[in-house]
Design a protein around this motif. Structure first.
Motif, PDB file in Angstrom:
ATOM      1  N   ALA A   8       7.052  -5.531   5.777  1.00 46.37           N
ATOM      2  CA  ALA A   8       7.971  -4.803   4.767  1.00 46.37           C
ATOM      3  C   ALA A   8       7.548  -3.371   5.190  1.00 46.37           C
ATOM      4  O   ALA A   8       6.483  -2.948   4.751  1.00 46.37           O
ATOM      5  CB  ALA A   8       8.047  -4.987   3.316  1.00 46.37           C
ATOM      6  N   VAL A   9       8.529  -2.566   6.166  1.00 52.21           N
ATOM      7  CA  VAL A   9       8.094  -1.428   6.522  1.00 52.21           C
ATOM      8  C   VAL A   9       8.395  -0.320   5.601  1.00 52.21           C
ATOM      9  O   VAL A   9       9.867  -0.566   5.219  1.00 52.21           O
ATOM     10  CB  VAL A   9       8.551  -1.099   7.922  1.00 52.21           C
ATOM     11  N   GLY A  10       7.599   0.675   5.357  1.00 52.99           N
ATOM     12  CA  GLY A  10       7.982   1.723   4.424  1.00 52.99           C
ATOM     13  C   GLY A  10       7.082   2.732   4.177  1.00 52.99           C
ATOM     14  O   GLY A  10       6.083   2.218   4.059  1.00 52.99           O
ATOM     15  N   HIS A  11       7.264   3.951   4.248  1.00 57.98           N
ATOM     16  CA  HIS A  11       6.294   5.002   4.230  1.00 57.98           C
ATOM     17  C   HIS A  11       6.216   5.182   2.751  1.00 57.98           C
ATOM     18  O   HIS A  11       6.952   5.397   1.952  1.00 57.98           O
ATOM     19  CB  HIS A  11       6.853   6.360   4.804  1.00 57.98           C
ATOM     20  N   SER A  12       4.937   5.181   2.507  1.00 59.85           N
ATOM     21  CA  SER A  12       4.313   5.662   1.171  1.00 59.85           C
ATOM     22  C   SER A  12       3.290   7.099   1.351  1.00 59.85           C
ATOM     23  O   SER A  12       2.524   6.951   2.291  1.00 59.85           O
ATOM     24  CB  SER A  12       3.595   4.714   0.636  1.00 59.85           C
ATOM     25  N   SER A  13       3.252   7.929   0.453  1.00 59.20           N
ATOM     26  CA  SER A  13       2.273   9.049   0.695  1.00 59.20           C
ATOM     27  C   SER A  13       0.800   8.759   0.412  1.00 59.20           C
ATOM     28  O   SER A  13       0.567   7.389  -0.098  1.00 59.20           O
ATOM     29  CB  SER A  13       2.722  10.211  -0.568  1.00 59.20           C
ATOM     30  N   GLY A  14       0.039   9.576   0.656  1.00 58.97           N
ATOM     31  CA  GLY A  14      -1.421   9.400   0.143  1.00 58.97           C
ATOM     32  C   GLY A  14      -1.429   8.868  -1.178  1.00 58.97           C
ATOM     33  O   GLY A  14      -2.405   7.957  -1.502  1.00 58.97           O
ATOM     34  N   GLU A  15      -1.001   9.765  -2.080  1.00 59.62           N
ATOM     35  CA  GLU A  15      -1.071   9.448  -3.464  1.00 59.62           C
ATOM     36  C   GLU A  15      -0.402   8.043  -3.910  1.00 59.62           C
ATOM     37  O   GLU A  15      -1.321   7.263  -4.409  1.00 59.62           O
ATOM     38  CB  GLU A  15      -0.360  10.547  -4.301  1.00 59.62           C
ATOM     39  N   GLN A  16       0.567   7.619  -3.289  1.00 55.46           N
ATOM     40  CA  GLN A  16       1.384   6.365  -3.539  1.00 55.46           C
ATOM     41  C   GLN A  16       0.146   5.236  -2.905  1.00 55.46           C
ATOM     42  O   GLN A  16       0.298   4.257  -3.729  1.00 55.46           O
ATOM     43  CB  GLN A  16       2.680   6.346  -2.989  1.00 55.46           C
ATOM     44  N   LEU A  17      -0.288   5.577  -1.777  1.00 52.48           N
ATOM     45  CA  LEU A  17      -0.989   4.590  -1.204  1.00 52.48           C
ATOM     46  C   LEU A  17      -2.498   4.316  -1.987  1.00 52.48           C
ATOM     47  O   LEU A  17      -2.551   3.121  -2.269  1.00 52.48           O
ATOM     48  CB  LEU A  17      -1.439   5.081   0.201  1.00 52.48           C
ATOM     49  N   ALA A  18      -2.869   5.411  -2.532  1.00 49.92           N
ATOM     50  CA  ALA A  18      -4.172   5.342  -3.572  1.00 49.92           C
ATOM     51  C   ALA A  18      -3.688   4.547  -4.716  1.00 49.92           C
ATOM     52  O   ALA A  18      -4.635   3.832  -5.188  1.00 49.92           O
ATOM     53  CB  ALA A  18      -4.542   6.695  -4.032  1.00 49.92           C
ATOM     54  N   ALA A  19      -2.595   4.645  -5.380  1.00 54.06           N
ATOM     55  CA  ALA A  19      -2.028   4.113  -6.504  1.00 54.06           C
ATOM     56  C   ALA A  19      -2.066   2.458  -6.175  1.00 54.06           C
ATOM     57  O   ALA A  19      -2.398   1.616  -6.932  1.00 54.06           O
ATOM     58  CB  ALA A  19      -0.796   4.507  -7.156  1.00 54.06           C
TER      59      ALA A  19
END
Length: 329
Positions: free
Chosen positions: A297-308
Motif C-alpha cells: 500500500a504505497v503512500g508517503h508519510s513524513s518523518g514525524e508520521q513514520l515515528a508515530a
C-alpha cells in the motif's frame, strides 16, 4: 520470467526512474551531495533491495552525484542498523528498512547494538504491507478451516509453519494461530523468505507465514495458496482472500511499514529534502502501480508520521511478545 521478477528487475534497473521518463527536480544548483549510500539489511533481489536500487538510480545526478546501495544482510537487518549507527550524520548514509529491524528486533534481542529512538531519526515512510498465511500446493487446503482440519487429520494436530526469520512477527503469528485453532504448531525459521518459499514449492513444509509480496506471484500462479491475511481490510492485490479478523482472530489490524532512517543528528533540512525527493518518486503513476502489484500500500508519510507509526507498532507487538512468554535472547 515471473511477473514479480520482471517487476523487481524494472525497479532495480532504473525502471522506477529512467525508463519512465519522469524527472525529479534537482537539488539547488551546485548543491548536489557528492555521495549517497542507501543501506539495506537484506540480500539483493528482494523487494526492499529493488526499491532501494530504483531510488538510488533516480536520485543519481539530481540529489547526489553518486548513489549506491550497500547490502548488509544478516540477523534480520541488525548488521545494517549497526552500520547506520556508526555512519556520519551528514545525510550521506540512509537506511531503507521495514518494521522488523526497527520495531521488533529491539524487543526480542537483549543487546541489538542500537537503540532506534536514540540512534536513528525517521526520514520518511513510503509503504505498508500485511503478513499472510499461505499453504503449499501439496496440501488440499483452500481455506484456513481446511488447513486446520488437514493438520488435525494428517499430523494429529501437530505441524510446522515456515517463517522468514527467528523471533520475527511471522513467528509470533504462528503462536497466535496455534492458540486460536488449538493446534500444536511449531515455527520453522529460515534465513529469509526465498528459501522458505522454495521449501513450500517443493512440498517440504506445508505452510508459511510471510508478507504478501513474498507470496503473491506464486499464489496467482496456483503454486501455493494464500488463505488469510492480517490487517483491517482485504487487500486490493488479493481481494478474494479473507482477513483473519473476518475469521475471528482480531487485534492485528496495525500493519507493518517500510521507511527510510538516518543517523541521529542529521540536519533537519537534509532529511526534509530527501523526504520530498522520495515523495516525488512514489508519486509516479507507474511506480505506484508496480509497487501496488507487489501487495504494497504505497503512500508517503513524513518523518514525524513514520515515528508515530513506529511507536504504535512497537507498543502493539511488545504486548503480544510479552504475552507469548518469549524471553529476549
Amino acid at each position: 520470467m515471473s511477473t514479480r521478477r520482471q517487476t523487481l528487475r524494472a525497479l532495480g534497473a532504473g525502471g522506477i526512474a529512467a525508463s519512465l521518463g519522469l524527472p525529479l527536480h534537482s537539488r539547488a544548483q551546485g548543491a548536489l551531495l557528492e555521495n549517497l549510500k542507501i543501506v539495506v539489511g537484506f540480500p539483493p533481489g528482494g523487494t526492499t533491495d529493488a526499491f532501494a536500487r530504483g531510488l538510488a538510480e533516480q536520485l543519481r545526478g539530481k540529489y547526489a552525484t553518486t548513489t549506491i546501495v550497500e547490502n548488509k544482510p544478516g540477523a534480520g537487518g541488525q548488521l545494517a542498523a549497526q552500520a547506520l549507527k556508526a555512519a556520519p550524520a551528514d545525510g550521506t548514509t540512509l537506511f531503507l528498512s521495514h518494521d522488523h529491524t526497527i520495531s521488533i528486533l529491539p524487543l526480542v534481542v537483549k543487546n541489538p547494538g542500537y537503540e532506534p529512538h536514540k540512534d536513528f531519526v525517521p526520514v520518511a515512510g513510503f509503504a505498508t504491507f500485511v503478513n499472510a498465511l499461505a499453504v503449499s500446493g501439496g496440501t488440499p487446503a483452500k481455506s484456513v478451516d481446511e488447513y486446520v482440519k488437514w493438520v488435525q487429520t494428517q499430523g494429529g494436530g501437530k505441524g510446522a509453519v515456515g517463517v522468514p526469520a527467528p523471533a520475527s512477527v511471522p513467528e509470533f503469528l504462528v503462536k497466535v494461530i496455534a492458540q486460536r485453532y488449538q493446534l500444536d504448531l511449531v515455527a520453522a525459521p529460515y534465513r529469509g523468505s526465498a528459501p522458505m518459499i522454495g521449501d513450500m514449492l517443493g512440498n517440504q513444509i506445508a505452510a508459511g507465514v510471510g508478507s504478501i509480496p513474498d507470496f503473491i506471484d506464486q499464489h496467482k500462479a496456483g503454486k501455493l495458496r494464500v488463505v488469510a491475511v492480517l490487517g483491517g481490510a482485504r487487500q486490493a492485490a488479493l481481494p478474494e482472500v479473507p482477513t483473519f479478523a473476518e475469521l475471528g482472530l482480531k487485534g492485528f489490524e496495525d500493519v507493518p511499514y517500510y521507511g527510510v532512517f538516518a543517523p541521529a543528528g542529521t540536519p533537519r533540512a537534509t532529511l526534509d529534502e530527501f523526504s520530498a525527493a522520495l515523495q516525488r518518486v512514489i508519486a509516479m503513476p507507474e511506480v505506484r502501480e508496480r509497487l501496488s502489484g507487489l501487495g504494497l500500500a504505497v503512500g508517503h508519510s513524513s518523518g514525524e508520521q513514520l515515528a508515530a507509526r513506529e511507536r504504535a507498532y512497537s507498543a502493539t507487538w511488545a504486548k503480544i511478545i510479552k504475552d507469548s512468554g518469549f524471553q529476549p535472547q
